[in-house]
Design a protein around this motif. Structure first.
Motif, mmCIF file in Angstrom:
data_model
loop_
_atom_site.group_PDB
_atom_site.id
_atom_site.type_symbol
_atom_site.label_atom_id
_atom_site.label_comp_id
_atom_site.label_asym_id
_atom_site.label_seq_id
_atom_site.Cartn_x
_atom_site.Cartn_y
_atom_site.Cartn_z
ATOM 1 N N SER A 236 43.226 148.028 162.135
ATOM 2 C CA SER A 236 42.962 146.632 162.522
ATOM 3 C C SER A 236 44.261 145.863 162.724
ATOM 4 O O SER A 236 44.333 144.691 162.393
ATOM 5 C CB SER A 236 42.108 145.941 161.449
ATOM 6 N N ARG A 239 45.698 142.066 166.948
ATOM 7 C CA ARG A 239 44.927 140.822 166.878
ATOM 8 C C ARG A 239 43.954 140.720 168.048
ATOM 9 O O ARG A 239 44.287 141.026 169.188
ATOM 10 C CB ARG A 239 45.866 139.625 166.885
ATOM 11 N N TYR A 241 41.116 142.446 168.327
ATOM 12 C CA TYR A 241 40.312 143.655 168.501
ATOM 13 C C TYR A 241 39.538 144.034 167.244
ATOM 14 O O TYR A 241 38.662 144.886 167.301
ATOM 15 C CB TYR A 241 41.198 144.828 168.916
ATOM 16 N N GLY A 242 39.892 143.437 166.110
ATOM 17 C CA GLY A 242 39.204 143.800 164.881
ATOM 18 C C GLY A 242 39.487 145.245 164.511
ATOM 19 O O GLY A 242 40.591 145.764 164.721
ATOM 20 N N ASN A 243 38.458 145.907 163.943
ATOM 21 C CA ASN A 243 38.585 147.332 163.630
ATOM 22 C C ASN A 243 38.527 148.125 164.927
ATOM 23 O O ASN A 243 37.496 148.146 165.603
ATOM 24 C CB ASN A 243 37.469 147.769 162.678
ATOM 25 N N ALA A 258 36.475 148.428 170.149
ATOM 26 C CA ALA A 258 36.884 147.314 169.294
ATOM 27 C C ALA A 258 35.697 146.640 168.616
ATOM 28 O O ALA A 258 34.537 146.838 169.008
ATOM 29 C CB ALA A 258 37.659 146.288 170.114
ATOM 30 N N HIS A 259 35.996 145.812 167.587
ATOM 31 C CA HIS A 259 35.058 144.980 166.823
ATOM 32 C C HIS A 259 34.119 145.803 165.942
ATOM 33 O O HIS A 259 33.003 145.364 165.624
ATOM 34 C CB HIS A 259 34.229 144.075 167.755
ATOM 35 N N SER A 283 33.758 142.462 163.735
ATOM 36 C CA SER A 283 35.098 142.158 163.217
ATOM 37 C C SER A 283 35.933 141.512 164.310
ATOM 38 O O SER A 283 36.038 142.028 165.433
ATOM 39 C CB SER A 283 35.773 143.439 162.708
ATOM 40 N N ASP A 284 36.514 140.362 163.992
ATOM 41 C CA ASP A 284 37.325 139.585 164.938
ATOM 42 C C ASP A 284 36.527 139.233 166.191
ATOM 43 O O ASP A 284 37.065 139.197 167.303
ATOM 44 C CB ASP A 284 38.596 140.350 165.316
#
Length: 310
Positions: A236, A239, A241-243, A258-259, A283-284
């Motif tokens: 992660s 920034r 893109y999350g996991n 991503a996410h 995520s994100d």
């Protein structure tokens, strides 16, 4: 001196001295001098900022860059960038630092000039058109112009009506074509693709806004490897893109997922096409979805041109 005068003598002496002290002395004339004001010198204009163009195979670090982002944008493994640039700390890169982003053996060297092809001599030259003999031309005058307008071309004994002017044909303005994508190598063409997840596409590819496609789903839904390859990144650290999972399929192609809610693979792991590599999450992101990208030589390309129809 009388006795009365001798009594006032001690008082007269201090009065005489005081009168002498209060006499106004001659004062020196006052000369008014002009006040000189020093005007501050204008500050020198800042030198124009010159943007430096990176050489092929190199990248100049800019403000806000991270090594992971640089690696993704150049289609490389961030660990390779650490090795190629002898970085002691991957998180310690500085603005204006020049990094190698291509393997040393792929760095550009002496390139041969393009070979100019000889002219094609097999083309058939058409024979010259036959020109019919023209009659004697009359000098231009108002009389000859009127005579030409009264020509009887259909033989009915009456002057023909002047021909109608043809409307000019308006050609459709050609729309500017999209920039051509780099040609796929034989290795890139051998990559077999599938959809990374079931679900509705809620955002299409737009190079200026969205570098991939977004697929809606439910939390924990399986995220599959769209093609066989090797996991280049799982974490992660980028920034927005999350996991994130990045799989490299060939020297020129990689895919990004991503996410995710959770990641089920590790860096360096080989994965098969259709293998579960993550679980869908938010995520994100503001919603549960899979953001899927395909990058060619680090440049985002439209995944719909690679994925099969469904």
């Amino acid at each position: 001196m009388t006795k009365k005068t001798s009594l006032y003598a001690p008082l007269l002496l201090p009065l005489l001295m005081l009168a002498a002290c209060t006499t106004t002395p001659n004062q020196a004339p006052v000369i008014e001098r002009p006040i000189t004001r020093h005007t501050p010198r204008p500050a020198p204009a800042p030198a124009p900022v010159q943007e430096t163009k990176d050489r092929d195979g190199y990248y100049t670090v800019r403000k806000g860059d991270t090594l992971l982002r640089i690696a993704l944008d150049n289609g490389q493994n961030y660990r390779d960038l650490v090795t190629w640039n002898n970085l002691a700390n991957p998180n310690d890169i500085k603005v204006d630092q020049v990094l190698r982003v291509a393997p040393p053996e792929e760095a550009p060297g002496v390139r041969t000039a393009a070979v100019a092809m000889p002219p094609d001599t097999t083309k058939i030259v058409p024979p010259p058109k036959k020109t019919e003999p023209k009659g004697d031309k009359k000098p231009f005058a108002e009389g000859t112009l009127a005579e030409q307008q009264k020509l009887d071309r259909d033989g009915d004994g009456k002057p023909d009506a002047p021909p109608k002017a043809e409307k000019p044909v308006q050609l459709a303005s050609a729309k500017p074509s999209a920039p051509a994508q780099p040609a796929l190598s034989a290795e890139d063409r051998d990559v077999s693709w599938m959809w990374p997840s079931d679900g509705r596409v809620v955002a299409q590819f737009d190079e200026g806004k969205n570098k991939g496609i977004d697929i809606a789903g439910r939390p924990g839904q399986q995220v599959l490897a769209a093609g066989a390859g090797k996991v280049m990144y799982a974490g992660s650290g980028i920034r927005g893109y999350g996991n994130l999972v990045i799989v490299k399929h060939s020297n020129g192609l990689l895919s990004a997922y991503a996410h995710n809610r959770s990641i089920l693979v590790k860096e360096g792991q080989t994965v098969n096409k259709g293998q579960t590599i993550a679980e869908m999450g938010d995520s994100d992101s503001d919603s549960v979805k899979l953001h899927f990208e395909i990058r060619q030589q680090g440049k985002p390309v439209d995944p719909s041109k690679f994925l099969p129809n469904r």
